[in-house]
Motif scaffolding. Structure first.
Motif, PDB file in Angstrom:
ATOM      1  N   LEU A 127      19.718   8.327  16.433  1.00 40.85           N
ATOM      2  CA  LEU A 127      21.074   7.988  16.155  1.00 40.85           C
ATOM      3  C   LEU A 127      21.910   9.183  16.902  1.00 40.85           C
ATOM      4  O   LEU A 127      22.843   8.852  17.527  1.00 40.85           O
TER       5      LEU A 127
ATOM      6  N   VAL B 160      21.174   9.350  20.647  1.00 38.71           N
ATOM      7  CA  VAL B 160      21.796   8.569  21.543  1.00 38.71           C
ATOM      8  C   VAL B 160      23.329   8.278  21.378  1.00 38.71           C
ATOM      9  O   VAL B 160      24.022   8.233  22.508  1.00 38.71           O
ATOM     10  N   GLY B 161      23.787   8.892  20.163  1.00 35.47           N
ATOM     11  CA  GLY B 161      25.238   8.717  20.058  1.00 35.47           C
ATOM     12  C   GLY B 161      26.079   9.684  20.852  1.00 35.47           C
ATOM     13  O   GLY B 161      26.976   9.660  21.589  1.00 35.47           O
TER      14      GLY B 161
ATOM     15  N   VAL C  14      29.453   7.138  20.220  1.00 37.34           N
ATOM     16  CA  VAL C  14      29.499   6.420  19.019  1.00 37.34           C
ATOM     17  C   VAL C  14      29.635   4.920  18.860  1.00 37.34           C
ATOM     18  O   VAL C  14      29.009   3.947  18.589  1.00 37.34           O
TER      19      VAL C  14
ATOM     20  N   TRP D   5      29.230   2.786  21.672  1.00 42.50           N
ATOM     21  CA  TRP D   5      28.148   2.249  22.414  1.00 42.50           C
ATOM     22  C   TRP D   5      26.847   2.345  21.635  1.00 42.50           C
ATOM     23  O   TRP D   5      26.097   1.238  21.580  1.00 42.50           O
ATOM     24  N   THR D   6      26.611   3.271  20.628  1.00 41.07           N
ATOM     25  CA  THR D   6      25.539   3.217  19.765  1.00 41.07           C
ATOM     26  C   THR D   6      25.636   2.160  18.696  1.00 41.07           C
ATOM     27  O   THR D   6      24.658   1.562  18.605  1.00 41.07           O
TER      28      THR D   6
ATOM     29  N   LEU E 150      25.017  -1.061  20.238  1.00 43.54           N
ATOM     30  CA  LEU E 150      23.449  -1.122  20.641  1.00 43.54           C
ATOM     31  C   LEU E 150      22.586  -1.580  19.400  1.00 43.54           C
ATOM     32  O   LEU E 150      21.896  -2.224  19.311  1.00 43.54           O
ATOM     33  N   LEU E 151      23.125  -1.021  18.257  1.00 43.25           N
ATOM     34  CA  LEU E 151      22.586  -1.529  16.868  1.00 43.25           C
ATOM     35  C   LEU E 151      22.825  -2.956  16.952  1.00 43.25           C
ATOM     36  O   LEU E 151      21.884  -3.600  16.266  1.00 43.25           O
TER      37      LEU E 151
ATOM     38  N   LEU F  96      17.599   2.544  14.904  1.00 47.73           N
ATOM     39  CA  LEU F  96      17.491   2.459  16.228  1.00 47.73           C
ATOM     40  C   LEU F  96      15.884   2.317  16.546  1.00 47.73           C
ATOM     41  O   LEU F  96      15.536   1.392  17.437  1.00 47.73           O
TER      42      LEU F  96
END
Length: 178
Positions: A16, A19-20, A25, A27-28, A31-32, A86
């Motif tokens: 997390l 990717v963040g 944040v 978009w992360t 994405l989840l 993720l």
């Protein structure tokens, strides 16, 4: 067990954070959410497909090992979809798509045969029992049968179907032949 949970938490938090920091944040989080939505759709559609495969394997139309391996991979992917994070979402999505299951199927079958040899040998020895016959109506000719005690015995007529050969290319069971 506690150590495994700690390793899981560390891996998920690291993913997390990575990717963040790479995409942000918002978009992360998207994405989840998107992974969960796609996963729920895949669980629904692939669940039907896996069940159809298991049904056809039970009828002898498909090798049972492949159908059971698909079912195990599907079950693992479904469980991974419900575990938050993720990494588990990515693993769940990979296990739910058919090409990945197709690639992993031989490994699952190998692992099952290696770790569960008693199950492997027991299923090889099982043979389907096929009784070919004809159903007759008991109410026909009741008066004629009652007059003779020799004719009142139940007679089953049929034919023996040979089904003791095992062919590895076709799976655990071959379709019986006459």
């Amino acid at each position: 067990m506690l150590a495994l949970f700690v390793v899981y938490v560390v891996i998920e938090v690291a993913a997390l954070v990575a990717v963040g920091s790479a995409v942000g944040v918002l978009w992360t989080v998207l994405l989840l959410i998107g992974g969960s939505l796609i996963g729920s759709l895949l669980v629904r559609s692939q669940g039907r497909r896996v069940l159809d495969g298991l049904r056809s394997a039970s009828r002898g139309e498909r090798p049972t090992g492949g159908a059971v391996a698909d079912g195990a991979l599907f079950a693992a992917g479904s469980v991974a979809m419900f575990v938050p994070g993720l990494v588990t979402t990515a693993i769940g999505l990979l296990l739910l798509i058919p090409p990945t299951r197709w690639l992993l199927r031989p490994a699952v079958m190998w692992a099952a045969a290696r770790w569960l040899p008693q199950v492997s040998t027991a299923t090889r020895r099982m043979r389907p029992t096929v009784i070919d016959g004809e159903v007759l109506d008991d109410h026909q000719d009741v008066g004629h049968r009652a007059s003779s005690t020799a004719d009142s015995a139940l007679v089953l007529e049929g034919q023996v179907i040979e089904a003791d050969r095992f062919d590895r290319t076709e799976g655990d069971f071959r379709k019986p032949h006459r």
